[in-house]
Design a protein around this motif. Structure first.
Motif, PDB file in Angstrom:
ATOM      1  N   ALA A  44       0.621  62.318  30.677  1.00  0.00           N
ATOM      2  CA  ALA A  44       0.441  62.472  29.236  1.00  0.00           C
ATOM      3  C   ALA A  44       1.774  62.622  28.502  1.00  0.00           C
ATOM      4  N   ALA A  45       2.791  63.100  29.211  1.00  0.00           N
ATOM      5  CA  ALA A  45       4.067  63.382  28.551  1.00  0.00           C
ATOM      6  C   ALA A  45       4.844  62.112  28.222  1.00  0.00           C
ATOM      7  N   CYS A  46       4.586  61.020  28.937  1.00  0.00           N
ATOM      8  CA  CYS A  46       5.411  59.830  28.781  1.00  0.00           C
ATOM      9  C   CYS A  46       4.999  58.999  27.569  1.00  0.00           C
ATOM     10  N   PRO A  47       5.880  58.854  26.581  1.00  0.00           N
ATOM     11  CA  PRO A  47       5.535  58.084  25.376  1.00  0.00           C
ATOM     12  C   PRO A  47       5.458  56.576  25.663  1.00  0.00           C
ATOM     13  N   LYS A  48       6.019  56.142  26.791  1.00  0.00           N
ATOM     14  CA  LYS A  48       6.032  54.710  27.122  1.00  0.00           C
ATOM     15  C   LYS A  48       4.941  54.328  28.114  1.00  0.00           C
ATOM     16  N   GLU A  49       4.097  55.299  28.447  1.00  0.00           N
ATOM     17  CA  GLU A  49       3.046  55.088  29.449  1.00  0.00           C
ATOM     18  C   GLU A  49       3.596  54.498  30.748  1.00  0.00           C
ATOM     19  N   ALA A  50       4.757  54.985  31.125  1.00  0.00           N
ATOM     20  CA  ALA A  50       5.392  54.471  32.345  1.00  0.00           C
ATOM     21  C   ALA A  50       5.007  55.278  33.585  1.00  0.00           C
ATOM     22  N   ILE A  51       4.311  56.395  33.372  1.00  0.00           N
ATOM     23  CA  ILE A  51       3.867  57.183  34.529  1.00  0.00           C
ATOM     24  C   ILE A  51       2.346  57.088  34.586  1.00  0.00           C
ATOM     25  N   SER A  52       1.822  56.761  35.768  1.00  0.00           N
ATOM     26  CA  SER A  52       0.367  56.618  35.852  1.00  0.00           C
ATOM     27  C   SER A  52      -0.183  57.215  37.135  1.00  0.00           C
ATOM     28  N   MET A  53      -1.489  57.368  37.108  1.00  0.00           N
ATOM     29  CA  MET A  53      -2.210  57.985  38.217  1.00  0.00           C
ATOM     30  C   MET A  53      -3.643  57.533  38.088  1.00  0.00           C
ATOM     31  N   GLU A  54      -4.268  57.145  39.182  1.00  0.00           N
ATOM     32  CA  GLU A  54      -5.678  56.779  39.094  1.00  0.00           C
ATOM     33  C   GLU A  54      -6.530  58.035  39.173  1.00  0.00           C
ATOM     34  N   ASP A  55      -6.290  58.802  40.229  1.00  0.00           N
ATOM     35  CA  ASP A  55      -6.963  60.086  40.385  1.00  0.00           C
ATOM     36  C   ASP A  55      -5.951  61.186  40.127  1.00  0.00           C
ATOM     37  N   ILE A  56      -6.490  62.328  39.700  1.00  0.00           N
ATOM     38  CA  ILE A  56      -5.582  63.432  39.376  1.00  0.00           C
ATOM     39  C   ILE A  56      -4.791  63.903  40.594  1.00  0.00           C
ATOM     40  N   THR A  57      -5.299  63.633  41.785  1.00  0.00           N
ATOM     41  CA  THR A  57      -4.574  64.080  42.982  1.00  0.00           C
ATOM     42  C   THR A  57      -3.593  63.025  43.516  1.00  0.00           C
ATOM     43  N   ASP A  58      -3.471  61.891  42.820  1.00  0.00           N
ATOM     44  CA  ASP A  58      -2.473  60.897  43.255  1.00  0.00           C
ATOM     45  C   ASP A  58      -1.065  61.413  42.974  1.00  0.00           C
ATOM     46  N   VAL A  59      -0.075  60.879  43.728  1.00  0.00           N
ATOM     47  CA  VAL A  59       1.300  61.172  43.313  1.00  0.00           C
ATOM     48  C   VAL A  59       1.615  60.250  42.145  1.00  0.00           C
ATOM     49  N   PRO A  60       2.433  60.716  41.191  1.00  0.00           N
ATOM     50  CA  PRO A  60       2.705  59.886  40.016  1.00  0.00           C
ATOM     51  C   PRO A  60       3.357  58.552  40.387  1.00  0.00           C
ATOM     52  N   GLN A  61       2.848  57.471  39.801  1.00  0.00           N
ATOM     53  CA  GLN A  61       3.425  56.138  39.997  1.00  0.00           C
ATOM     54  C   GLN A  61       4.309  55.846  38.796  1.00  0.00           C
ATOM     55  N   VAL A  62       5.551  55.468  39.036  1.00  0.00           N
ATOM     56  CA  VAL A  62       6.440  55.211  37.913  1.00  0.00           C
ATOM     57  C   VAL A  62       6.715  53.719  37.784  1.00  0.00           C
ATOM     58  N   ASP A  63       6.567  53.238  36.550  1.00  0.00           N
ATOM     59  CA  ASP A  63       7.002  51.874  36.240  1.00  0.00           C
ATOM     60  C   ASP A  63       8.439  52.019  35.738  1.00  0.00           C
ATOM     61  N   PHE A  64       9.393  51.846  36.664  1.00  0.00           N
ATOM     62  CA  PHE A  64      10.788  52.150  36.326  1.00  0.00           C
ATOM     63  C   PHE A  64      11.312  51.256  35.197  1.00  0.00           C
ATOM     64  N   HIS A  65      10.727  50.060  35.053  1.00  0.00           N
ATOM     65  CA  HIS A  65      11.207  49.190  33.976  1.00  0.00           C
ATOM     66  C   HIS A  65      10.646  49.609  32.634  1.00  0.00           C
ATOM     67  N   GLY A  66       9.516  50.289  32.645  1.00  0.00           N
ATOM     68  CA  GLY A  66       8.972  50.815  31.397  1.00  0.00           C
ATOM     69  C   GLY A  66       9.687  52.081  30.965  1.00  0.00           C
ATOM     70  N   CYS A  67      10.227  52.820  31.929  1.00  0.00           N
ATOM     71  CA  CYS A  67      10.875  54.104  31.638  1.00  0.00           C
ATOM     72  C   CYS A  67      12.179  53.874  30.888  1.00  0.00           C
ATOM     73  N   VAL A  68      12.362  54.625  29.762  1.00  0.00           N
ATOM     74  CA  VAL A  68      13.605  54.493  29.010  1.00  0.00           C
ATOM     75  C   VAL A  68      14.535  55.685  29.257  1.00  0.00           C
ATOM     76  N   GLY A  69      14.122  56.572  30.171  1.00  0.00           N
ATOM     77  CA  GLY A  69      14.988  57.710  30.509  1.00  0.00           C
ATOM     78  C   GLY A  69      15.072  58.745  29.411  1.00  0.00           C
ATOM     79  N   CYS A  70      14.023  58.861  28.575  1.00  0.00           N
ATOM     80  CA  CYS A  70      14.088  59.789  27.440  1.00  0.00           C
ATOM     81  C   CYS A  70      14.078  61.250  27.878  1.00  0.00           C
ATOM     82  N   GLY A  71      13.447  61.530  29.029  1.00  0.00           N
ATOM     83  CA  GLY A  71      13.491  62.902  29.559  1.00  0.00           C
ATOM     84  C   GLY A  71      12.417  63.836  29.035  1.00  0.00           C
ATOM     85  N   LEU A  72      11.457  63.301  28.256  1.00  0.00           N
ATOM     86  CA  LEU A  72      10.418  64.184  27.715  1.00  0.00           C
ATOM     87  C   LEU A  72       9.553  64.788  28.827  1.00  0.00           C
ATOM     88  N   CYS A  73       9.410  64.051  29.942  1.00  0.00           N
ATOM     89  CA  CYS A  73       8.571  64.536  31.042  1.00  0.00           C
ATOM     90  C   CYS A  73       9.237  65.676  31.817  1.00  0.00           C
TER      91      CYS A  73
END
Ligand SMILES: Cc1cc2nc3c(=O)[nH]c(=O)nc-3n(C[C@H](O)[C@H](O)[C@H](O)COP(=O)(O)OP(=O)(O)OC[C@H]3O[C@@H](n4cnc5c(N)ncnc54)[C@H](O)[C@@H]3O)c2cc1C
Ligand code: FES
Lengths: 156, 88, 477
Positions: A44-73
């Protein structure tokens, strides 16, 4: 059982790293969360929707190309397991979540610590961002330490 | 040096072992013999530890054992409260 | 004056108000409104609260939440007062009693009838489970009463200063302390009657509860009840394990996060489950050294992220280690720890002496459900849920009709599950007392789904298995 379950210290092989190509493009997130725990505020913290999870118990999946390194997470992760690395800047920087006192100020010199709590080098505080009671602190590091420095200690 | 099992009644591991030797082999009878778990906290700390001793000494599993009977009051309460106060 | 009170904290603020003074064995002791007697005494350096019954050994407080009775003293002439839950008041007279407190002389001769009331729903315990259930039931128009022995409700949440895990939809990332405030506000809005400082003493047939409030007995008869009494900390057997300075993790947390008082200067943490790891981190935040975290298992029990936080701060976590004995005579001055082999036997020559003034025990919790036993509910030992737990229907109704259970009392899990189970009970109670509807059925199913979601993954496997062992397939009618 993985080694880190004995030591509490992740090895570089445990961590999902962005490609060298992505690293060379600018600041990027590194999430050091490797277990399937029921937790998802980073999504929820990522404004670019670069972090995702199918189930709440998954480890976070990062789309590194979507990430702008803003640091909000960085300041939203309850596990304080998210860092921002910038190996393109001069000097290189690491952004670290911090919840102790005293809070260092921009321009201070602090000790940079590795995952084991050992002092690796002295660093300059470049930026301090506060969200709630957690601070995201960006410090300078030497290039070879960018993958080791994960904590900081304010000089007494 | 003592290993305390029941803080309220001040019972040590030795006391429990002695009771087991005397033939008290389940928590209910140890309780009646030693007052284990009948103190102020009503068995909140000692029951688990005693189970562990019983398990070790007699080869029981927690599934074989039971908790002691529970009766009110579950907390220490002054007789004033139970009797009611007459100052109003 | 130098005392053990925390002045500055990275997460918490302690607003202390105007100083008050009480008398302790002839000495003037400073306290702040809202502090308990035990907290104020500890802040001023008192460690010996009682003396043991037979061996006259010094005893400190232990649980700090009114469960263990290690802190009883005489207050204004009344013996046996649990000082860890009794607020300090200006001008009070407090003293320790000897090993055997004498029988109170002033038992009143005649007894006016205690307050008696008929209510719809009685909920014992105002933690996340109890409050969540109460809110749902009250929103359906029921007359709901929550009894909690604490002075501020919220249960364990109140002392949790870290951001919570869980789904952001279920408030993860929020700190426990803030969650507690939200729940309390919602409960007030829903018209829940919250009885603070009210200890439930016993269950009697026909859905009757006896409650102690301000030294008076009250009797409530309800149409349905829910037990949300939380958990009790496990104790550990080792030499000298009763010295002052040996405290439960919950006790340390209460003292530190609720009252802003540090337990000591150097802490040895026993147990590396999430509680042990989180409390260690909170100790560091309060400026206290954590010497080591020791763990008997070959790997630590909590989440990697919590362990990594500690390691980054330089705190060693030693697996396959346990405590042999505590050192000290009047209070803890150190500990002897040693390493264990694969058969859990101490390895000779591995003994080490550590210097510390506090030993914190964080070796797990077990459900607090004595009342359910009193009520005759069928219980079952389920290791996965922390001990004896009530057999229940998928709606969390026990084998006694109309009596429900939720939260840690039903099995040790976490706050999100506790709150969800509470909600489920709220709907189930509304259904029982007001009749079913399609909407309630749907809501119940929704909550059950969320609970299942929380129990996915490797960490969820344990409770998932446990819950299966004590849940009845079909609802008992
Ligand atoms: C150190 C620590 C860290 C934790 N971290 C997390 C986390 O990150 N995420 C998470 O989801 N969970 C966490 N938890 C777990 C979570 O706090 C509990 O699972 C949750 O609080 C259980 O809720 P509950 O309502 O069942 O019980 P509690 O919160 O324990 O509430 C029970 C209430 O009942 C009252 N009560 C008991 N007996 C009586 C009586 N006889 N009369 C009147 N009142 C009574 C008590 O005073 C208490 O207020 C943590 C727990 C601890 C100890
Ligand atoms: S009851 Fe007060 S310390 Fe346990």
């Amino acid at each position: 059982m993985a080694d880190y379950k004995e030591t509490g210290v992740l090895s570089l092989d445990d961590i999902v790293k962005p490609s060298l190509e992505r690293m060379n493009k600018g600041p990027v997130v590194v999430i050091e969360c490797v277990e399937n725990i029921p937790c998802d505020p980073c999504v929820a913290a990522c404004p670019k929707e670069a972090i995702s999870m199918e189930d709440i118990t998954d480890v976070p999946q990062v789309d590194f190309h979507g990430c702008v390194g803003c640091g909000l997470c960085v300041t939203e992760c309850p596990g304080l397991a998210i860092f921002i690395l910038d190996t393109t800047s001069e000097p290189c920087t690491v952004t670290i979540p911090y919840e102790y006192l005293p809070v260092p100020e921009k321009g201070d010199t602090v000790y940079a610590l590795d995952r084991d709590g050992k002092r690796v080098q002295q660093s300059q505080v470049l930026r301090v961002r506060c969200s709630g009671k957690t601070h995201g602190i960006t410090i300078s590091v030497e290039k070879e330490n960018a993958w080791n420095v994960r904590g900081l200690e304010v000089k007494k | 040096m003592s290993v305390v099992i029941c803080r309220c009644e001040d019972l040590t591991e030795e006391d429990i072992l002695e009771a087991i030797e005397k033939g008290f082999k389940e928590i209910e009878s140890i309780k009646r013999h030693l007052r284990l778990g009948m103190g102020q906290c009503q068995g909140k700390t000692c029951v688990l530890l005693t189970h562990r001793i019983l398990a070790r000494e007699l080869g029981l599993t927690p599934e074989d054992m039971d908790e002691p009977t529970a009766r009110p009051p579950s907390r220490q309460v002054s007789f004033n409260v139970l009797a009611g106060d007459d100052d109003e | 004056m130098e005392d053990n009170r925390i002045r500055k904290h990275p997460v918490l603020e302690f607003e202390r108000g105007e100083e008050i003074y009480f008398e302790f064995e002839g000495e003037r002791v400073k306290a702040y409104p809202g502090e308990t007697i035990a907290a104020a005494l500890y802040a001023n350096g008192l460690v010996k609260f009682t003396e043991s019954k037979r061996h006259h050994r010094p005893r400190g407080f232990f649980c700090a939440i009114g469960k263990c009775s290690s802190c009883i003293m005489r207050v204004d002439g009344v013996p046996h007062v649990r000082t860890c839950t009794t607020p300090a008041e200006d001008g009070m007279k407090v003293e320790r009693h000897g090993a055997l407190p004498e029988f109170p002389k002033d038992v009143p001769p005649n007894s006016p009838r205690p307050l008696e009331r008929d209510i719809d729903v009685a909920i014992v315990g105002g933690g996340p489970a109890g409050l969540s259930g109460a809110i749902v039931a009250a929103n359906h128009g029921l007359d709901v009463h929550v009894f909690d022995e604490g002075n501020h409700q919220g249960g364990q949440l109140v002392k949790q200063t870290h951001q919570f895990f869980g789904s952001h939809r279920e408030e993860a990332g929020t700190r426990g302390i803030d969650l507690a405030v939200e729940l309390k506000e919602e409960a007030h809005k829903a018209g829940v009657h919250i009885h603070g400082g009210s200890t439930v003493l016993g269950y009697y047939p026909d859905m009757t509860l006896t409650v102690e409030h301000e030294n008076k007995l009250e009797i409530y008869r309800a149409k349905a009840m829910a037990y949300c009494t939380g958990a009790v900390e496990n104790y550990l057997a080792f030499e000298n394990n009763d010295l002052p300075g040996i405290y439960g993790a919950g006790g340390v947390q209460t003292l530190m996060n609720e009252y802003g008082i540090i337990p000591g200067k150097r802490v040895l943490m026993i147990g590396s489950g999430n509680v042990g790891l989180i409390v260690s981190y909170q100790l560091l935040q309060a400026g206290v050294d954590v010497v080591e975290v020791i763990e008997a298992m070959p790997h630590f029990g909590g989440y990697q992220v919590h362990a990594s936080k500690l390691r980054r701060a330089g705190v060693p976590i030693r697996t396959r280690h346990t405590i042999k004995r505590a050192l000290g005579t009047e209070q803890v001055t150190g500990a002897v720890v040693h390493e264990l082999d694969e058969h859990w036997q101490p390895i000779p020559g591995t003994e080490r002496e550590l210097e510390c003034d506090v030993i914190c025990i964080a070796v797990g919790l077990h459900p607090d459900n004595q009342f359910l036993r009193q009520a005759g509910a069928e219980m079952k030992y389920v290791r996965e849920l922390g001990g004896y737990v009530p057999v229940r229907t998928p709606d969390m109704e026990t084998t006694v009709e109309g009596i429900y259970v939720a939260g840690d009392a039903a099995g040790i899990e976490e706050a999100t599950v506790a709150a969800l189970e509470g909600k489920l009970v709220g709907y189930a109670v509304a259904e029982r007392l007001l009749g079913g509807s399609e909407e309630i059925t749907m809501k119940k199913e929704g909550v059950q789904k969320s609970i299942e979601g929380m129990r996915q993954g490797p960490y969820g496997e344990y409770p998932r298995r446990g819950v299966k062992m004590c849940t009845l397939e079909e609802e008992v009618c």
